[in-house]
Design an enzyme around this catalytic site. Structure first.
Site, PDB file in Angstrom:
ATOM      1  N   TYR A  18       9.534   0.827   0.060  1.00 16.42           N
ATOM      2  CA  TYR A  18       8.239   1.479   0.246  1.00 16.42           C
ATOM      3  C   TYR A  18       8.379   2.977   0.003  1.00 16.42           C
ATOM      4  O   TYR A  18       9.344   3.598   0.455  1.00 16.42           O
ATOM      5  CB  TYR A  18       7.718   1.225   1.660  1.00 16.42           C
ATOM      6  CG  TYR A  18       6.375   1.848   1.941  1.00 16.42           C
ATOM      7  CD1 TYR A  18       5.212   1.316   1.372  1.00 16.42           C
ATOM      8  CD2 TYR A  18       6.252   2.957   2.750  1.00 16.42           C
ATOM      9  CE1 TYR A  18       3.974   1.880   1.624  1.00 16.42           C
ATOM     10  CE2 TYR A  18       5.012   3.533   3.013  1.00 16.42           C
ATOM     11  CZ  TYR A  18       3.876   2.994   2.443  1.00 16.42           C
ATOM     12  OH  TYR A  18       2.654   3.548   2.691  1.00 16.42           O
ATOM     13  N   ASP A  37       0.701  15.891   5.590  1.00 16.33           N
ATOM     14  CA  ASP A  37       0.130  14.720   4.929  1.00 16.33           C
ATOM     15  C   ASP A  37      -1.396  14.778   4.991  1.00 16.33           C
ATOM     16  O   ASP A  37      -2.040  14.035   5.731  1.00 16.33           O
ATOM     17  CB  ASP A  37       0.655  13.450   5.596  1.00 16.33           C
ATOM     18  CG  ASP A  37       0.142  12.182   4.942  1.00 16.33           C
ATOM     19  OD1 ASP A  37      -0.200  12.228   3.748  1.00 16.33           O
ATOM     20  OD2 ASP A  37       0.082  11.143   5.637  1.00 16.33           O
ATOM     21  N   ASP A  90       2.392   4.336  -1.729  1.00 20.37           N
ATOM     22  CA  ASP A  90       1.220   4.874  -1.045  1.00 20.37           C
ATOM     23  C   ASP A  90       0.507   5.831  -2.001  1.00 20.37           C
ATOM     24  O   ASP A  90       1.033   6.884  -2.345  1.00 20.37           O
ATOM     25  CB  ASP A  90       1.702   5.608   0.212  1.00 20.37           C
ATOM     26  CG  ASP A  90       0.601   6.305   0.976  1.00 20.37           C
ATOM     27  OD1 ASP A  90      -0.568   6.247   0.547  1.00 20.37           O
ATOM     28  OD2 ASP A  90       0.906   6.928   2.007  1.00 20.37           O
ATOM     29  N   ASP A 144      -2.601   7.098  -1.372  1.00 25.51           N
ATOM     30  CA  ASP A 144      -3.648   7.793  -0.623  1.00 25.51           C
ATOM     31  C   ASP A 144      -5.035   7.259  -0.991  1.00 25.51           C
ATOM     32  O   ASP A 144      -5.270   6.068  -0.949  1.00 25.51           O
ATOM     33  CB  ASP A 144      -3.546   9.302  -0.841  1.00 25.51           C
ATOM     34  CG  ASP A 144      -2.347   9.913  -0.125  1.00 25.51           C
ATOM     35  OD1 ASP A 144      -1.772   9.248   0.753  1.00 25.51           O
ATOM     36  OD2 ASP A 144      -1.961  11.048  -0.454  1.00 25.51           O
ATOM     37  N   HIS A 199      -1.188   1.027  -2.607  1.00 26.05           N
ATOM     38  CA  HIS A 199      -2.317   0.889  -1.697  1.00 26.05           C
ATOM     39  C   HIS A 199      -3.207   2.121  -1.752  1.00 26.05           C
ATOM     40  O   HIS A 199      -2.760   3.244  -1.954  1.00 26.05           O
ATOM     41  CB  HIS A 199      -1.894   0.529  -0.270  1.00 26.05           C
ATOM     42  CG  HIS A 199      -1.116   1.543   0.491  1.00 26.05           C
ATOM     43  ND1 HIS A 199      -1.680   2.663   1.050  1.00 26.05           N
ATOM     44  CD2 HIS A 199       0.195   1.580   0.831  1.00 26.05           C
ATOM     45  CE1 HIS A 199      -0.748   3.348   1.712  1.00 26.05           C
ATOM     46  NE2 HIS A 199       0.399   2.719   1.575  1.00 26.05           N
ATOM     47  N   GLU A 235      -6.726   3.866   0.250  1.00 29.78           N
ATOM     48  CA  GLU A 235      -7.318   3.858   1.577  1.00 29.78           C
ATOM     49  C   GLU A 235      -8.769   4.319   1.559  1.00 29.78           C
ATOM     50  O   GLU A 235      -9.237   4.901   0.570  1.00 29.78           O
ATOM     51  CB  GLU A 235      -6.499   4.727   2.525  1.00 29.78           C
ATOM     52  CG  GLU A 235      -6.447   6.183   2.147  1.00 29.78           C
ATOM     53  CD  GLU A 235      -5.331   6.920   2.871  1.00 29.78           C
ATOM     54  OE1 GLU A 235      -5.666   7.869   3.610  1.00 29.78           O
ATOM     55  OE2 GLU A 235      -4.155   6.567   2.686  1.00 29.78           O
ATOM     56  N   CYS A 274      -3.066  11.603   8.520  1.00 28.78           N
ATOM     57  CA  CYS A 274      -2.162  10.517   8.876  1.00 28.78           C
ATOM     58  C   CYS A 274      -2.940   9.451   9.619  1.00 28.78           C
ATOM     59  O   CYS A 274      -3.801   9.763  10.464  1.00 28.78           O
ATOM     60  CB  CYS A 274      -1.027  11.051   9.741  1.00 28.78           C
ATOM     61  SG  CYS A 274      -0.016   9.762  10.518  1.00 28.78           S
ATOM     62  N   ARG A 313      -6.201  -0.315   2.094  1.00 28.51           N
ATOM     63  CA  ARG A 313      -5.967   0.121   3.474  1.00 28.51           C
ATOM     64  C   ARG A 313      -7.283   0.566   4.095  1.00 28.51           C
ATOM     65  O   ARG A 313      -8.063   1.288   3.473  1.00 28.51           O
ATOM     66  CB  ARG A 313      -4.968   1.281   3.479  1.00 28.51           C
ATOM     67  CG  ARG A 313      -4.863   1.994   4.819  1.00 28.51           C
ATOM     68  CD  ARG A 313      -3.802   3.058   4.793  1.00 28.51           C
ATOM     69  NE  ARG A 313      -4.130   4.159   5.689  1.00 28.51           N
ATOM     70  CZ  ARG A 313      -3.336   5.204   5.923  1.00 28.51           C
ATOM     71  NH1 ARG A 313      -2.159   5.280   5.319  1.00 28.51           N
ATOM     72  NH2 ARG A 313      -3.718   6.169   6.726  1.00 28.51           N
ATOM     73  N   GLU A 331      -4.694  -0.457   9.255  1.00 27.08           N
ATOM     74  CA  GLU A 331      -3.960   0.653   9.855  1.00 27.08           C
ATOM     75  C   GLU A 331      -4.258   0.802  11.337  1.00 27.08           C
ATOM     76  O   GLU A 331      -5.400   0.665  11.786  1.00 27.08           O
ATOM     77  CB  GLU A 331      -4.312   1.952   9.126  1.00 27.08           C
ATOM     78  CG  GLU A 331      -3.646   3.205   9.675  1.00 27.08           C
ATOM     79  CD  GLU A 331      -2.132   3.217   9.509  1.00 27.08           C
ATOM     80  OE1 GLU A 331      -1.474   2.262  10.005  1.00 27.08           O
ATOM     81  OE2 GLU A 331      -1.606   4.163   8.916  1.00 27.08           O
ATOM     82  N   ASN A 379       2.026  -1.813   9.431  1.00 27.70           N
ATOM     83  CA  ASN A 379       2.679  -0.511   9.370  1.00 27.70           C
ATOM     84  C   ASN A 379       3.378  -0.246  10.700  1.00 27.70           C
ATOM     85  O   ASN A 379       2.736   0.068  11.694  1.00 27.70           O
ATOM     86  CB  ASN A 379       1.648   0.577   9.084  1.00 27.70           C
ATOM     87  CG  ASN A 379       2.269   1.969   9.016  1.00 27.70           C
ATOM     88  OD1 ASN A 379       3.483   2.115   8.966  1.00 27.70           O
ATOM     89  ND2 ASN A 379       1.437   2.991   9.027  1.00 27.70           N
TER      90      ASN A 379
END
Length: 297
Positions: A48, A62, A89, A91, A116, A118, A126, A161, A191, A213
């Site tokens: 990952y 982040d 990831d 975002d 992924h 989101e 985060c 996500r 999440e 996660n």
């Protein structure tokens, strides 16, 4: 040696097989290619690449400051050294739905097996911090559809996500997840679910497989992989674990050097030269060098 002998399409097919196996796919986070090599050596099923880790490694929070090219470049460096599928990831897709389409095309070209996207607004936060906001569900549906339609390899896994648990409650999150699955998402990344009861509810009510996660110091109980599998999760990620451990160790040894003037007392906590060379397959490079340059003047 040098790079994986498997193509990106072969790694994507490998991930699809893993997802159909009935055994949870474990994907520890790699902050460098060398860590990815260790993940493979120890028998995990995937690697990952965390957006939070890339941000932190660049000295940034982040909050969506990294670019597509920065994330794709690091992801490619990591993916090229391992036969394991790499999950990245991405975002919010780095922009509008058209940007999500470009993102998945670039990740395919870089040998990535899954990404992924989101449903947070920009600037994102985060997933285990308060103060997040999510975009309207229909906007995320367009983002997911754009990614699904843009992929050229049908084995490329699109993960949606949702961060709605903390904002709209468990019921609202499940409603969103099913809309994203209907839009074509292969996996739902739910999440910040709190505990086994919430996992059980999500698993029974969401129509797509789930990603768990297991990040530290967050809102979710740290459940073992076998328990998550029993609760219906198909993938589990440990996104920041290796970076947290490495940074704590680095800080400890730097403090020792500052106080004592030497790292001697920390030698037993270090990877040895022999262990590093074994992981890098150093001897195979020597053999290749001898085999290629075997002529005489």
């Amino acid at each position: 040696m040098l790079f994986s002998m498997l193509s990106g399409s072969e790694k994507r097919a490998k991930l699809r097989v893993g997802l159909k196996s009935g055994t949870i796919v474990r994907a520890p986070g790699a902050f460098s290619p060398l860590v990815a090599m260790e993940i493979e050596r120890l028998g995990f099923e995937a690697v990952y690449v965390s957006g939070a880790v890339i941000s932190a490694d660049l000295g940034l929070p982040d909050i969506g400051l990294t670019t597509l090219t920065e994330v794709a470049g690091r992801a490619e460096q990591i993916a090229r050294v391992t036969d394991l599928p790499t999950i990245v990831d991405c975002d919010t897709g780095f922009g509008e739905p058209m940007s999500a389409a470009r993102t998945i095309r670039m990740m395919e070209e870089h040998g990535i097996a899954a990404i992924h996207l989101e449903d947070q607004i920009n600037p994102k936060r985060c997933g285990h911090l308060d103060g997040k906001s999510v975009i309207p569900a229909d906007e995320m549906v367009r983002r997911v559809k754009a990614a699904v339609d843009a992929r050229r390899d049908p084995n490329m896994v699109v993960i949606a996500r949702t961060d709605a648990r903390a904002i709209e409650g468990l019921t609202g999150m499940i409603e969103r997840a099913n809309l994203y699955a209907e839009a074509g998402a292969d996996i739902i990344f739910a999440e910040a679910l709190k505990d086994a009861d919430e996992w059980s509810t999500a698993s029974s009510d969401i129509t797509a497989p789930l990603l768990a996660n297991m990040t530290e110091f967050g809102k979710s109980d740290l459940l073992p992989a076998n328990e998550l599998q029993a609760l219906g999760a198909s993938i589990v990620i440990y996104p920041v674990t290796t970076l947290r451990v490495a940074m704590k160790a680095a800080g400890d040894v730097l403090n020792e050097i500052s106080e004592t003037g030497t790292q001697r007392a920390a030698l037993d906590r270090m990877q040895t030269r022999e262990q590093l060379y074994d992981l890098l397959q150093y001897e195979r490079y020597n053999t290749l060098d001898r085999d290629i340059f075997n002529f005489k003047l």
